[in-house]
Motif scaffolding. Structure first.
Motif, PDB file in Angstrom:
ATOM      1  N   GLU A   1       0.786  -1.041   0.101  1.00 19.91           N
ATOM      2  CA  GLU A   1      -0.099  -0.020  -0.292  1.00 19.91           C
ATOM      3  C   GLU A   1       0.441   1.027  -0.146  1.00 19.91           C
ATOM      4  OE1 GLU A   1      -4.276  -1.319   2.305  1.00 19.91           O
ATOM      5  OE2 GLU A   1      -2.766  -0.342   3.058  1.00 19.91           O
ATOM      6  N   LEU A   2       0.887   2.157  -1.039  1.00 19.20           N
ATOM      7  CA  LEU A   2       1.274   3.476  -0.863  1.00 19.20           C
ATOM      8  C   LEU A   2       0.589   4.219  -0.589  1.00 19.20           C
ATOM      9  CD1 LEU A   2       3.032   2.524  -4.352  1.00 19.20           C
ATOM     10  CD2 LEU A   2       4.321   1.907  -2.474  1.00 19.20           C
ATOM     11  N   ARG A   3       1.036   5.474   0.208  1.00 22.03           N
ATOM     12  CA  ARG A   3      -0.236   6.576   0.755  1.00 22.03           C
ATOM     13  C   ARG A   3       0.440   7.688   0.151  1.00 22.03           C
ATOM     14  NH1 ARG A   3      -2.919   8.358   6.036  1.00 22.03           N
ATOM     15  NH2 ARG A   3      -2.253  10.049   6.434  1.00 22.03           N
ATOM     16  N   CYS A   4      -0.790   9.351  -0.203  1.00 16.64           N
ATOM     17  CA  CYS A   4      -0.627  10.079  -0.154  1.00 16.64           C
ATOM     18  C   CYS A   4      -1.371  11.169   0.027  1.00 16.64           C
ATOM     19  CB  CYS A   4      -0.732   9.698  -1.757  1.00 16.64           C
ATOM     20  SG  CYS A   4      -0.323  11.976  -2.665  1.00 16.64           S
ATOM     21  N   ASP A   5      -0.647  12.146   0.421  1.00 16.46           N
ATOM     22  CA  ASP A   5      -1.703  12.883   1.281  1.00 16.46           C
ATOM     23  C   ASP A   5      -1.507  14.397   0.759  1.00 16.46           C
ATOM     24  OD1 ASP A   5      -1.182  13.830   4.737  1.00 16.46           O
ATOM     25  OD2 ASP A   5      -2.657  14.610   2.912  1.00 16.46           O
ATOM     26  N   PRO A   6      -2.602  14.583   0.349  1.00 14.03           N
ATOM     27  CA  PRO A   6      -2.555  16.045  -0.681  1.00 14.03           C
ATOM     28  C   PRO A   6      -2.195  17.605  -0.079  1.00 14.03           C
ATOM     29  CG  PRO A   6      -4.386  15.459  -1.316  1.00 14.03           C
ATOM     30  CD  PRO A   6      -3.783  13.963  -0.159  1.00 14.03           C
ATOM     31  N   ILE A   7      -2.322  18.265  -0.937  1.00 13.84           N
ATOM     32  CA  ILE A   7      -1.946  19.315  -0.281  1.00 13.84           C
ATOM     33  C   ILE A   7      -3.439  19.754   0.486  1.00 13.84           C
ATOM     34  CG2 ILE A   7      -1.903  22.148  -0.796  1.00 13.84           C
ATOM     35  CD1 ILE A   7       0.517  21.475  -3.162  1.00 13.84           C
ATOM     36  N   SER A   8      -3.454  20.632   1.105  1.00 12.95           N
ATOM     37  CA  SER A   8      -5.496  20.791   2.185  1.00 12.95           C
ATOM     38  C   SER A   8      -5.848  21.635   0.596  1.00 12.95           C
ATOM     39  CB  SER A   8      -5.094  21.320   2.881  1.00 12.95           C
ATOM     40  OG  SER A   8      -6.396  21.490   3.591  1.00 12.95           O
TER      41      SER A   8
ATOM     42  N   PRO B   1      -2.593  -0.599 -15.219  1.00 11.29           N
ATOM     43  CA  PRO B   1      -2.027  -1.298 -15.438  1.00 11.29           C
ATOM     44  C   PRO B   1      -2.812  -3.071 -15.701  1.00 11.29           C
ATOM     45  CG  PRO B   1      -0.161  -0.772 -14.502  1.00 11.29           C
ATOM     46  CD  PRO B   1      -1.657  -0.443 -13.624  1.00 11.29           C
ATOM     47  N   SER B   2      -3.217  -3.311 -14.353  1.00 10.72           N
ATOM     48  CA  SER B   2      -4.264  -4.578 -14.323  1.00 10.72           C
ATOM     49  C   SER B   2      -5.090  -4.366 -12.838  1.00 10.72           C
ATOM     50  CB  SER B   2      -3.361  -5.959 -14.232  1.00 10.72           C
ATOM     51  OG  SER B   2      -2.883  -5.828 -12.775  1.00 10.72           O
ATOM     52  N   ASP B   3      -5.859  -5.361 -13.073  1.00 12.91           N
ATOM     53  CA  ASP B   3      -6.463  -5.789 -11.627  1.00 12.91           C
ATOM     54  C   ASP B   3      -5.873  -6.034 -10.025  1.00 12.91           C
ATOM     55  OD1 ASP B   3      -8.113  -8.988 -12.478  1.00 12.91           O
ATOM     56  OD2 ASP B   3      -6.138  -8.345 -11.843  1.00 12.91           O
ATOM     57  N   ARG B   4      -4.782  -6.211 -10.593  1.00 15.42           N
ATOM     58  CA  ARG B   4      -3.710  -6.452  -9.109  1.00 15.42           C
ATOM     59  C   ARG B   4      -3.742  -5.000  -8.647  1.00 15.42           C
ATOM     60  NH1 ARG B   4       0.862  -7.186  -9.804  1.00 15.42           N
ATOM     61  NH2 ARG B   4       0.867  -6.899 -11.824  1.00 15.42           N
ATOM     62  N   PHE B   5      -3.920  -3.689  -9.373  1.00 11.15           N
ATOM     63  CA  PHE B   5      -3.997  -2.902  -9.109  1.00 11.15           C
ATOM     64  C   PHE B   5      -5.286  -1.770  -8.416  1.00 11.15           C
ATOM     65  CE2 PHE B   5       0.934  -0.954 -10.680  1.00 11.15           C
ATOM     66  CZ  PHE B   5       1.341  -2.132 -11.011  1.00 11.15           C
ATOM     67  N   SER B   6      -5.145  -1.153  -7.797  1.00  9.94           N
ATOM     68  CA  SER B   6      -6.343  -0.359  -7.148  1.00  9.94           C
ATOM     69  C   SER B   6      -6.336   1.015  -6.229  1.00  9.94           C
ATOM     70  CB  SER B   6      -7.643  -0.801  -6.350  1.00  9.94           C
ATOM     71  OG  SER B   6      -6.900  -1.322  -4.939  1.00  9.94           O
ATOM     72  N   ALA B   7      -7.044   1.263  -6.580  1.00  7.32           N
ATOM     73  CA  ALA B   7      -7.006   3.322  -5.245  1.00  7.32           C
ATOM     74  C   ALA B   7      -8.394   3.506  -4.901  1.00  7.32           C
ATOM     75  CB  ALA B   7      -6.485   4.328  -6.749  1.00  7.32           C
ATOM     76  N   GLU B   8      -8.414   3.802  -3.547  1.00  9.25           N
ATOM     77  CA  GLU B   8      -8.996   4.487  -3.739  1.00  9.25           C
ATOM     78  C   GLU B   8      -8.428   6.278  -2.901  1.00  9.25           C
ATOM     79  OE1 GLU B   8     -10.788   1.414  -0.456  1.00  9.25           O
ATOM     80  OE2 GLU B   8      -9.501   2.665   1.340  1.00  9.25           O
ATOM     81  N   ARG B   9      -9.938   6.850  -2.651  1.00  4.91           N
ATOM     82  CA  ARG B   9      -9.440   8.188  -2.015  1.00  4.91           C
ATOM     83  C   ARG B   9     -10.961   8.573  -1.248  1.00  4.91           C
ATOM     84  NH1 ARG B   9      -9.141  14.118  -4.795  1.00  4.91           N
ATOM     85  NH2 ARG B   9      -7.972  15.044  -2.676  1.00  4.91           N
ATOM     86  N   THR B  10     -10.809   8.604   0.775  1.00  2.00           N
ATOM     87  CA  THR B  10     -10.860   9.087   1.418  1.00  2.00           C
ATOM     88  C   THR B  10     -11.136  10.294   1.271  1.00  2.00           C
ATOM     89  OG1 THR B  10      -9.940   7.724   2.995  1.00  2.00           O
ATOM     90  CG2 THR B  10     -11.625   9.382   3.953  1.00  2.00           C
ATOM     91  N   GLY B  11     -12.850  11.176   1.197  1.00  2.00           N
ATOM     92  CA  GLY B  11     -13.153  12.226   0.908  1.00  2.00           C
ATOM     93  C   GLY B  11     -12.345  13.244  -0.257  1.00  2.00           C
ATOM     94  N   GLU B  12     -11.374  14.182   0.511  1.00  2.00           N
ATOM     95  CA  GLU B  12     -10.936  15.122  -0.844  1.00  2.00           C
ATOM     96  C   GLU B  12      -9.753  15.301   0.149  1.00  2.00           C
ATOM     97  OE1 GLU B  12     -12.653  18.951  -1.405  1.00  2.00           O
ATOM     98  OE2 GLU B  12     -13.818  17.915  -2.655  1.00  2.00           O
ATOM     99  N   SER B  13      -9.487  14.312   0.288  1.00  2.00           N
ATOM    100  CA  SER B  13      -8.140  13.699   1.429  1.00  2.00           C
ATOM    101  C   SER B  13      -6.987  12.457   0.929  1.00  2.00           C
ATOM    102  CB  SER B  13      -8.154  13.458   3.466  1.00  2.00           C
ATOM    103  OG  SER B  13      -7.224  13.762   3.464  1.00  2.00           O
ATOM    104  N   VAL B  14      -6.390  12.237   1.899  1.00  2.00           N
ATOM    105  CA  VAL B  14      -5.609  10.936   1.543  1.00  2.00           C
ATOM    106  C   VAL B  14      -6.101   9.858   0.766  1.00  2.00           C
ATOM    107  CG1 VAL B  14      -4.549   8.999   2.535  1.00  2.00           C
ATOM    108  CG2 VAL B  14      -4.656  11.273   4.123  1.00  2.00           C
ATOM    109  N   SER B  15      -5.302   9.327  -0.190  1.00  2.00           N
ATOM    110  CA  SER B  15      -5.262   8.527  -0.758  1.00  2.00           C
ATOM    111  C   SER B  15      -4.089   7.414  -1.053  1.00  2.00           C
ATOM    112  CB  SER B  15      -5.109   9.252  -2.737  1.00  2.00           C
ATOM    113  OG  SER B  15      -5.354   8.161  -3.646  1.00  2.00           O
ATOM    114  N   THR B  16      -5.156   6.208  -1.374  1.00  2.00           N
ATOM    115  CA  THR B  16      -3.852   5.252  -1.143  1.00  2.00           C
ATOM    116  C   THR B  16      -4.248   4.125  -2.728  1.00  2.00           C
ATOM    117  OG1 THR B  16      -4.064   5.041   1.342  1.00  2.00           O
ATOM    118  CG2 THR B  16      -3.529   2.695   0.430  1.00  2.00           C
ATOM    119  N   LEU B  17      -2.519   3.502  -3.106  1.00  2.00           N
ATOM    120  CA  LEU B  17      -2.321   3.073  -4.270  1.00  2.00           C
ATOM    121  C   LEU B  17      -2.582   1.497  -3.472  1.00  2.00           C
ATOM    122  CD1 LEU B  17      -2.609   2.586  -7.679  1.00  2.00           C
ATOM    123  CD2 LEU B  17      -0.356   3.140  -7.408  1.00  2.00           C
ATOM    124  N   THR B  18      -3.370   0.498  -3.812  1.00  2.00           N
ATOM    125  CA  THR B  18      -2.893  -0.699  -3.398  1.00  2.00           C
ATOM    126  C   THR B  18      -2.355  -2.004  -5.004  1.00  2.00           C
ATOM    127  OG1 THR B  18      -3.960  -0.417  -1.515  1.00  2.00           O
ATOM    128  CG2 THR B  18      -3.450  -2.698  -2.274  1.00  2.00           C
TER     129      THR B  18
END
Lengths: 116, 114
Positions: A20-27, A61-78
């Protein structure tokens, strides 16, 4: 925050493991993008979010990759069942909104993934 | 589909010399064009962008780029390179109306000799 924050900065994993890779964008930035940069190659678009919906996930690239984002905040790439070809730097960027060129992307420093 | 070509993978220049990094794009309409720089361990930083108007665009750190529609090019220039300019440079394009979904070139690695 002041900039786009990504974690971990480095990840070494064994083939077949999930990561899991995490991204915290600019507020306040409603648009969030994931890119992949493989050695010696340019950046490949993976997916973008406007708010917590993903109107364009065409670059995954494939169904092994997925991503989600909580509200307008953190996103996780799995990435599930990692393969050696998944080794790359995964870059996250955010912008005020997804408007053509009007809002410049601000990139994070990236998460370097190495799959052994 | 739009594409971006950076024909030079590596370039080496002496400090104080002038620099030109090439970028060609393929797109049916006038795109929005960008140059980003990536230093080791850093995220990409925007140097400059072209949307419309004056075809010579000034950016940060003394860089400039010129949009030439007839040549489908957007080359990056700097009159006098500093050692701290050593980095990887990426040209990127987005279609007008294409949001911020950038298409990137493969990058040019710049080495500066002292």
């Amino acid at each position: 925050g002041a900039g786009v924050s990504q974690s971990p900065s480095n990840k070494v994993t064994e083939k077949g493991k999930d990561v899991e890779l995490r991204c915290d964008p600019i507020s306040g930035h409603t648009a969030l993008y994931w890119y992949r940069q493989r050695l010696g190659q340019g950046l490949e678009f993976l997916i973008y979010f406007q708010g917590n919906s993903a109107p364009d996930k065409s670059g995954l690239p494939s169904d092994r990759f997925s991503a989600e984002r909580t509200g307008e905040s953190v996103s996780t790439l799995t990435i599930q069942r990692t393969q050696q070809e998944d080794s790359a730097v995964y870059l996250c960027a955010s912008s005020l909104e997804h408007v053509s060129g009007a809002n410049v992307l601000t990139f994070g420093a990236g998460s370097r993934l190495t799959v052994l | 589909a739009q594409s971006v070509t950076q024909p030079d993978i590596h370039i080496t220049v002496s400090e104080g010399a002038s620099l030109e990094l090439r970028c060609n794009y393929s797109y049916g309409a006038t795109p929005y064009l960008f140059w980003y720089v990536q230093s080791p361990g850093q995220g990409l930083q925007l140097l400059l962008k072209y949307f419309s108007g004056d075809t010579l665009v000034q950016g940060i750190k003394g860089f400039e780029a010129e949009f030439k529609r007839s040549q489908s090019s957007f080359n990056l220039r700097k009159p006098s390179v500093h050692w701290s300019d050593a980095a990887e440079y990426f040209c990127a394009v987005v279609a007008a109306g294409g949001g911020n979904k950038l298409t990137f070139g493969t990058g040019t690695q710049l080495k500066v000799e002292l």
